[in-house]
Design an enzyme around this catalytic site. Structure first.
Site, mmCIF file in Angstrom:
data_model
loop_
_atom_site.group_PDB
_atom_site.id
_atom_site.type_symbol
_atom_site.label_atom_id
_atom_site.label_comp_id
_atom_site.label_asym_id
_atom_site.label_seq_id
_atom_site.Cartn_x
_atom_site.Cartn_y
_atom_site.Cartn_z
ATOM 1 C CG ASP A 147 -1.731 10.420 -9.876
ATOM 2 O OD1 ASP A 147 -2.216 10.403 -8.729
ATOM 3 O OD2 ASP A 147 -1.175 9.439 -10.390
ATOM 4 C CE LYS A 278 1.965 8.925 -12.292
ATOM 5 N NZ LYS A 278 0.529 9.111 -12.602
ATOM 6 C CE LYS A 317 0.819 6.074 -10.168
ATOM 7 N NZ LYS A 317 -0.539 6.631 -10.391
#
Length: 360
Positions: A147, A278, A317
């Site tokens: 990430d 995300k 996400k």
């Protein structure tokens, strides 16, 4: 055995805009139909709530015993991954070695200066070279999901080619290094890590300037496939082969962006071959919202179709401020494929109680 466990020393590498993966001179992205795409509602019954959750501990004061607890809970409840800071990767990798279902996710460039943290301003502002080196090191130490924070300042400055460079190079560094580890090639030293990062970025630059890429210098014949890898990488959509890959999630920090910026950033992420978009780091002024998740879901599906891929190829996400089962399920219904949460156990236990009441 770990393939690398020393801190990477990095040097600055100049970057320019490029045309790889659809971003070049005169290229455009449109948000005309993205927000109008209907979002198919997800259901937790598809895989069960625990498999949506990245069990997270990212506070700077997190101890080794807390990491051990996190990993044990992830195995017990069947979470999708544990998400931790890079320092803890070797220890967590050992703890999760016997668990093939729980992935090890780490964050790149998730650093905060105290004054900035008070203002809710996350940093994605390291050089692309530094991000690539951190990514390579993390994967060599055992991470299999990455990430990373995009450069919000670039987005706000409308420097979309640079945003694309940043995203693409981290994706390529992740995929190449994971392929290296999976093929059981030799270990890499710090110089070699820097070489991989440098060649990824310089190859992207060269493709932008001339449409061609120079082969790796003969002194680094060990990486003779790197140029071709950069030129030809695409999404691995062959689910039948069940080929394991390193997932890359780009954090947009949506609370700092307008809807138009979110749409454009998602389009860039798809064209840069990120696996996930995300919402948040969880350290900024606010976290995930269902409306942002829905917008992101619609945008990445539309952009994927434009590139010839199926809707759902790129995942979403939701993270930041998700503290209970109601919030988690709301995000999933809005289109989230993963939930980043530090309260994963509480969320699952609450959800089980709710389901039990419904059936009793």
């Amino acid at each position: 055995m770990r393939r690398f466990n020393r801190r990477v020393f990095t040097l600055p590498v100049p970057l320019t805009a490029f045309s790889l993966f659809g971003f070049g001179k005169g290229s455009t992205t449109s948000n005309d139909d993205s927000s109008q795409t209907s979002t198919k509602q997800h259901s937790t019954s598809r895989i069960g709530l625990p498999r949506y959750i990245d069990h997270t501990a990212l506070k700077p004061e997190t101890t080794q015993s807390e990491i051990a607890k996190l990993c044990n809970e992830a195995k017990e409840y069947g979470f999708a991954s544990v998400c931790i800071n890079p320092y803890h990767i070797p220890y967590a990798s050992d703890l999760l070695r016997t668990s093939q279902n729980v992935k090890l996710c780490t964050v790149i460039e998730l650093c905060f200066i105290k004054k900035m943290l008070k203002k809710g301003f996350p940093l994605g502002a390291n050089s692309t070279f530094t991000k690539c080196c951190e990514t390579i090191e993390s994967i060599l130490n055992g991470a299999n999901e990455i990430d990373f924070v995009t450069n919000v300042g670039m987005i706000k400055s409308n420097e979309w080619d640079k945003v694309a460079i940043d995203m693409t190079c981290v994706v390529l560094a992740s995929k190449y290094t994971y392929q290296w580890v999976q093929s059981k090639k030799s270990e890499l030293n710090r110089t070699e890590v820097s070489v991989i990062a440098h060649y990824i970025i310089s190859t992207v630059e060269e493709l932008r300037k001339t449409g061609k890429a120079k082969k790796v210098d003969k002194n680094w014949a060990k990486f003779d496939d790197l140029t071709n890898f950069v030129q030809s990488y695409n999404f691995d959509t062959d689910t039948k082969s069940k080929k394991e890959t390193c997932l890359v999630k780009v954090i947009l920090e949506t609370c700092l962006l307008t809807d138009a910026e979110i749409v454009r950033a998602c389009q860039v992420a798809v064209q840069s071959k990120c696996d996930f978009v995300k919402t948040s780091t969880g350290f900024s002024s606010s976290g995930a919202t269902a409306s942002h998740v829905s917008l992101m879901r619609a945008t990445v599906d539309t952009e994927a179709k434009k590139l010839g891929f199926k809707a759902g190829t790129i995942k979403v996400k939701a993270s930041g401020g998700i503290r209970n089962a109601v919030q988690a399920n709301e995000m999933i219904k809005a289109g989230a494929d993963r939930i980043g949460a530090s309260k994963g156990v509480e969320i699952v236990q609450e959800d089980l109680k709710t389901q039990s009441k419904k059936t009793s």
